[in-house]
Design a protein around this motif. Sequence first.
Motif, short mmCIF file in Angstrom:
data_model
loop_
_atom_site.label_atom_id
_atom_site.label_comp_id
_atom_site.label_asym_id
_atom_site.label_seq_id
_atom_site.Cartn_x
_atom_site.Cartn_y
_atom_site.Cartn_z
N ARG A 196 -7.97 49.03 10.28
CA ARG A 196 -9.21 49.27 10.95
C ARG A 196 -10.38 48.30 10.45
N GLN A 197 -11.22 48.21 11.44
CA GLN A 197 -12.63 47.42 11.03
C GLN A 197 -13.57 47.82 11.99
N SER A 198 -14.83 47.89 11.21
CA SER A 198 -15.97 48.18 12.19
C SER A 198 -16.29 46.99 13.04
N LEU A 199 -16.92 47.25 14.06
CA LEU A 199 -17.20 46.15 15.14
C LEU A 199 -18.68 46.36 15.88
N THR A 200 -19.15 45.26 15.93
CA THR A 200 -20.43 45.10 16.33
C THR A 200 -20.57 44.44 17.73
N LEU A 201 -20.81 45.07 18.60
CA LEU A 201 -20.70 44.39 20.11
C LEU A 201 -21.80 43.87 20.47
N TYR A 207 -18.83 51.19 16.36
CA TYR A 207 -17.61 50.87 17.14
C TYR A 207 -16.57 50.58 16.04
N VAL A 208 -15.11 50.92 16.26
CA VAL A 208 -14.25 50.96 15.21
C VAL A 208 -12.97 50.20 16.26
N LEU A 209 -12.48 49.24 15.64
CA LEU A 209 -11.31 48.71 16.37
C LEU A 209 -10.22 48.66 15.57
N SER A 210 -9.21 49.32 15.79
CA SER A 210 -8.00 49.59 15.08
C SER A 210 -6.83 48.89 15.73
N GLY A 235 -10.37 41.24 20.35
CA GLY A 235 -11.30 42.18 20.50
C GLY A 235 -12.53 41.93 19.27
N LEU A 236 -12.33 40.90 18.44
CA LEU A 236 -13.35 40.72 17.19
C LEU A 236 -14.49 40.30 17.69
N THR A 237 -14.50 39.22 18.77
CA THR A 237 -15.84 38.51 19.16
C THR A 237 -15.89 38.65 20.81
N TRP A 238 -16.83 38.73 21.37
CA TRP A 238 -16.85 38.85 22.77
C TRP A 238 -17.95 37.78 23.40
N CYS A 284 -6.93 50.01 19.56
CA CYS A 284 -7.69 51.30 19.72
C CYS A 284 -8.93 50.92 19.44
N LEU A 285 -9.84 51.10 20.75
CA LEU A 285 -11.49 50.94 20.34
C LEU A 285 -11.98 52.39 20.26
N LEU A 286 -12.84 52.42 19.31
CA LEU A 286 -13.61 53.80 19.54
C LEU A 286 -15.09 53.67 19.44
N ASN A 287 -15.68 54.63 19.89
CA ASN A 287 -17.16 54.71 19.93
C ASN A 287 -17.52 56.04 19.12
N ASN A 288 -18.11 55.64 18.13
CA ASN A 288 -18.49 56.66 17.01
C ASN A 288 -19.75 57.00 17.06
N GLY A 289 -20.54 56.53 18.00
CA GLY A 289 -21.89 56.82 18.29
C GLY A 289 -22.94 55.89 17.61
#
Length: 500
Positions: A216-221, A201-204, A253-256, A192-197
């Motif tokens: 859950r962990q914070s994600l930097t894209l 981003y949070v990836l669960s 989804g950890l790295t892109w 589950c990828l969320l946009n928290n503004g």
Amino acid sequence: MNKKIAFCTTLCLLMLLGAASCNDKSSGGSDDYFGSYTKSSTLISDFTLQENEKVMSNLDSVHFVIDQDRHIIYNPDSLPVGTDVTHLTASITFPSTVSLAEFTVAGGKVMADTTFGYTSTTTDSIDFTGNVQLKVVSYDQTHTRIYRIKVNVHTTAPDSIYWDRSLMRDLPGSSSATTDSRVVRLGSKWLCLLNNGNGNYVLSTADAPGQKQWARQSLTLPFTPQLQSLTATDADLYMLSASGELYRSADSGLTWSATGQRWHSIKGGYAGRVLGVTLDGGKYCHDEYPRPAGFSPVEVEDGFPVSGSSPMVAADNGWAAENQAMLVGGVTAGGQLTGAVWGYDGSTWARISNDNTWRRLPALKGASLIKYYTYDVSTANFTTTRRETWMVMGGTLADGSLNRVIYSSRDQGLLWQKADSTYQLPAYVPSFTSAQAYVHEETLSATLPWKAASTTAPTQHQSQWQCPYIYLFGGHASNGMLLNTVWRAVLGRMAMRPVY
């Protein structure tokens, strides 16, 4: 009440001669033949209920199974909710002559403690709300077999889809700041990828969609994503940036990293590649990544949705040579909304639905497509047949309103109709568009008490079965706000313990 009506029979001369012949060792017979025969003479070969129109039509056609190993007689397809089984009569067939057939009823609504004999002319009714047993004694009274008889009746409407309000919960990792979400299934893992503004981003992740705690962990894209384009193939994730660059993640989804491709939209994953649509020089074309050998983009078919369609769903129908996938709805190259269903067989796209009939879907975008089940119930003997059924729910209609009707197709998406009222969304589930719907099988189990034939002490029998649940993640309301919810639903029949 204690009524005993025993009946006895005698052996016919032919049976005596047969036994004598078998006991003659010179003829190849066996000394234990007679004992084996008398033991098998306690068997029941057929059990039915007698006709009773006051209870229900075709009661005498209800199918019963006789489990000779566990000495249980039951109807595998339960009778309708509310069927009165307190005053039923039975017809029983014995393949051999018996000396006694005796019913015992305990704990029934109208028969608290009752014993009575059975003959072919017995008219005594039986209260099947209690514990009903039938003792059968062989003609020579040397062997006894006790059957437990159960008439199963549904306690809830079996062919309704239940959306359990008590199990509804928030999207994993979401907060009041969450503006968008996307859930995909990557192999056996759920993401589950969320946009928290503000670029947060949070990836669960979880091993099952109904898992209470997701990791859950914070994600930097490295790019601004089109979150609704997130798609999984067999092993990788793909997503478009706001400007259309296609990015790939090989580590859940950890790295892109950029693929060097620029697409208009992503249709979905197929085997080890992702399918999409490009826009070059005003022309929309099918594209794939990684491109198979010899592949080159080809212009999309007339009426094909270049955006806004449901995610692709695997559509293995058992008779096609190649794996199939389907999608529904969306916006065509000409900007028209469509309700057409399209299929892909590994190399070719084709329109599946027949748009020249009234049995078609309305034009819509952002719909959710799943493959689920319906049941045919025979009115002759109340047996059931399970049918694979495609269902479309949610989405935005041509007038901008949200679709609340669930549509179904039982012919692989060719023809559609409004699903039965028992399949429709309840009022407390809000209208939605761009939600993610999945069907996930879970193992259910129950420990059941059974009385063994040789003892009155209850034994334990473990029953397990697979139950397909519908999970509905997120989506957006008519005002564009995120629906921060996870709903779980199930067809009542499939969550019920299989009867024995």
